[in-house]
Design a protein around this motif. Sequence first.
Motif, PDB file in Angstrom:
ATOM      1  N   THR A 124      14.432  35.589 -30.546  1.00 39.39           N
ATOM      2  CA  THR A 124      15.431  36.098 -31.098  1.00 39.39           C
ATOM      3  C   THR A 124      15.382  36.286 -29.305  1.00 39.39           C
ATOM      4  OG1 THR A 124      14.135  37.749 -31.771  1.00 39.39           O
ATOM      5  CG2 THR A 124      15.824  36.401 -32.473  1.00 39.39           C
TER       6      THR A 124
ATOM      7  N   TYR B 254      24.333  48.958 -33.217  1.00 38.37           N
ATOM      8  CA  TYR B 254      23.210  48.062 -32.992  1.00 38.37           C
ATOM      9  C   TYR B 254      23.713  47.324 -31.501  1.00 38.37           C
ATOM     10  CZ  TYR B 254      20.017  43.559 -32.520  1.00 38.37           C
ATOM     11  OH  TYR B 254      19.367  42.727 -32.321  1.00 38.37           O
ATOM     12  N   PHE B 255      24.568  46.464 -31.220  1.00 36.49           N
ATOM     13  CA  PHE B 255      24.898  46.126 -29.608  1.00 36.49           C
ATOM     14  C   PHE B 255      24.855  47.035 -28.732  1.00 36.49           C
ATOM     15  CE2 PHE B 255      28.119  44.210 -26.949  1.00 36.49           C
ATOM     16  CZ  PHE B 255      27.457  42.970 -26.060  1.00 36.49           C
TER      17      PHE B 255
ATOM     18  N   TRP C  93      20.660  46.845 -28.629  1.00 32.56           N
ATOM     19  CA  TRP C  93      21.257  46.261 -28.312  1.00 32.56           C
ATOM     20  C   TRP C  93      20.596  45.718 -26.841  1.00 32.56           C
ATOM     21  CZ3 TRP C  93      22.851  41.359 -25.886  1.00 32.56           C
ATOM     22  CH2 TRP C  93      21.901  39.983 -26.126  1.00 32.56           C
ATOM     23  N   THR C  94      22.305  46.097 -25.835  1.00 33.24           N
ATOM     24  CA  THR C  94      22.071  45.740 -24.501  1.00 33.24           C
ATOM     25  C   THR C  94      21.709  47.328 -23.434  1.00 33.24           C
ATOM     26  OG1 THR C  94      25.071  45.680 -25.288  1.00 33.24           O
ATOM     27  CG2 THR C  94      24.384  45.814 -22.847  1.00 33.24           C
TER      28      THR C  94
ATOM     29  N   ALA D 274      20.834  33.861 -22.127  1.00 33.01           N
ATOM     30  CA  ALA D 274      22.392  35.544 -22.348  1.00 33.01           C
ATOM     31  C   ALA D 274      21.361  35.780 -20.527  1.00 33.01           C
ATOM     32  CB  ALA D 274      21.881  36.215 -23.160  1.00 33.01           C
TER      33      ALA D 274
ATOM     34  N   ARG E 211      27.481  38.378 -26.483  1.00 29.95           N
ATOM     35  CA  ARG E 211      27.712  39.293 -27.723  1.00 29.95           C
ATOM     36  C   ARG E 211      27.305  38.697 -28.977  1.00 29.95           C
ATOM     37  NH1 ARG E 211      30.873  43.769 -29.201  1.00 29.95           N
ATOM     38  NH2 ARG E 211      31.384  43.564 -31.350  1.00 29.95           N
TER      39      ARG E 211
ATOM     40  N   ALA F 296      23.761  38.058 -29.584  1.00 28.78           N
ATOM     41  CA  ALA F 296      23.839  39.693 -30.007  1.00 28.78           C
ATOM     42  C   ALA F 296      23.329  39.885 -31.258  1.00 28.78           C
ATOM     43  CB  ALA F 296      24.406  40.734 -29.644  1.00 28.78           C
ATOM     44  N   TRP F 297      24.945  39.268 -31.491  1.00 27.12           N
ATOM     45  CA  TRP F 297      25.503  38.836 -33.830  1.00 27.12           C
ATOM     46  C   TRP F 297      24.512  37.787 -34.340  1.00 27.12           C
ATOM     47  CZ3 TRP F 297      27.449  40.682 -37.356  1.00 27.12           C
ATOM     48  CH2 TRP F 297      29.214  41.412 -37.471  1.00 27.12           C
TER      49      TRP F 297
ATOM     50  N   ASP G  77      20.570  37.338 -33.013  1.00 25.09           N
ATOM     51  CA  ASP G  77      20.192  38.907 -33.577  1.00 25.09           C
ATOM     52  C   ASP G  77      20.175  40.157 -34.544  1.00 25.09           C
ATOM     53  OD1 ASP G  77      18.847  37.855 -31.104  1.00 25.09           O
ATOM     54  OD2 ASP G  77      18.024  39.683 -30.221  1.00 25.09           O
TER      55      ASP G  77
END
Length: 454
Positions: free
Chosen positions: A131, A152-153, A156-157, A248, A264, A267-268, A270
């Motif tokens: 991941t 979360y995103f 994460w970003t 990514a 994105r 990220a989903w 992850d």
Amino acid sequence: MTTEICLFTADLRLHDNPVLHAAVRGADSVVPLFVYDRGVRDAGFAAPNRRAFLADCLADLDAGLRARGGRLVVREGEVVREVCTLARRTGARAVHVAAGSSGYAQRREERLRAALAEQDRLLHVHEAVTTVLPPGEVLPQGKDHFAVFTPYFRRWTATAPRETVPLPRSVHVPDSAVSHRLEDRADVSGTSPGLAKGGEKEARRRLTRWLGEPLDGYAEHADELDGAPTSRLSPHLHFGTLSPIEVAARARESGSPGAEPFVRQVAWRDFNHQVLAARPAAAHEDYRPRQDHWRRAEEEAEAWRAGRTGFPVVDAAMRQLRHEGWMPGRARLLVASFFSKTLYLDWRLGARHFLDLLVDGDVANNQLNWQWAAGTGTDTRPGRVLNPLTQSKRFDPDGSYVRRWVPELGGLRRPAVHEPWRLSGAERSRLDYPEPLVDLSEGLARFRRARGLE
């Protein structure tokens, strides 16, 4: 001379592989090891499509290691026993492995650590291999995982991933590391006719091609069912022939307008892994129970599996799945919604069929996406139902996807290709195509009653 073992699991690559990098850096010789896991086979996860794709991946990995003076060592059996036996035979002082998210992977890691400790050997578990961010890297206040994607995103970003590691220049494997025979794709029966090719070389070729013109149209056309700009990298992320960190990063470096929508989706992936790592039982239990009393209708379930529901877009998607071992993300959502909400059948049965065929059949993403579609997972609108007719008209407006996969309807134009039941009796009788399995309004009403939404 010191020896360490690099235990490959879902990281079948040489580029940006911290597991292999640490083993090569830490010892004079390395045993690059893959074990055909008997536990995975006995649990029914060694489906033909994934076995064949895995054969490609391992053959390519072996070729890459041989180009650096090494070779892949393969064994078959119970992983802990095979690793410990090989550690004794080669005198390996440590084993390196990528962290896993599933309950099975976590339990395997615990058993391996304990067994190696009895031999006075070490286990090094490496995070952020399968991941971008490891599960638990970002957490909401006072909780062990994020249950909603959007917050979360954001985190994460804003969180930098680990640095990538270089390719090993050379790999020395001790002669005492005895290997079994590599399985070949030709050894596997029952695969989908259109199954894609596996391996790191193929993965990197696909990634490079994807980062050109196709990615540019991703933001606008990703949900289209036929001819959409789709990376088809999910099998390679599942088997680890690509580093998700590299995927990514290279997408963002491309400067493409489709880069951020694509990232994105990474990220989903992850997100689902961090949910499963914290709640391993979500692989087979409702993440958010809705007190469902699922219907039992095996004939309807079989019609869905066979692509004979009478709803062209559903049938097209299910036939593509059988032929390729893959289908677009939008298609996965709509057939899962149809199965679990319109037919009101247990999502676990649908998820099992997906795992029987999907080459990218990943426990975290498959099971949790099915729960999202069924309204028992992380969807913030659990009562939403995807209408297959609306979805077909929106994402396959000219009917090309349906015509491609449902040849019985190949001669129909709009709107008949979306809703052939509206044809006259004589016209319908000439089609070798079933009547709709359910009235959509009745299915919706049944679901809403069952969930207490009326």
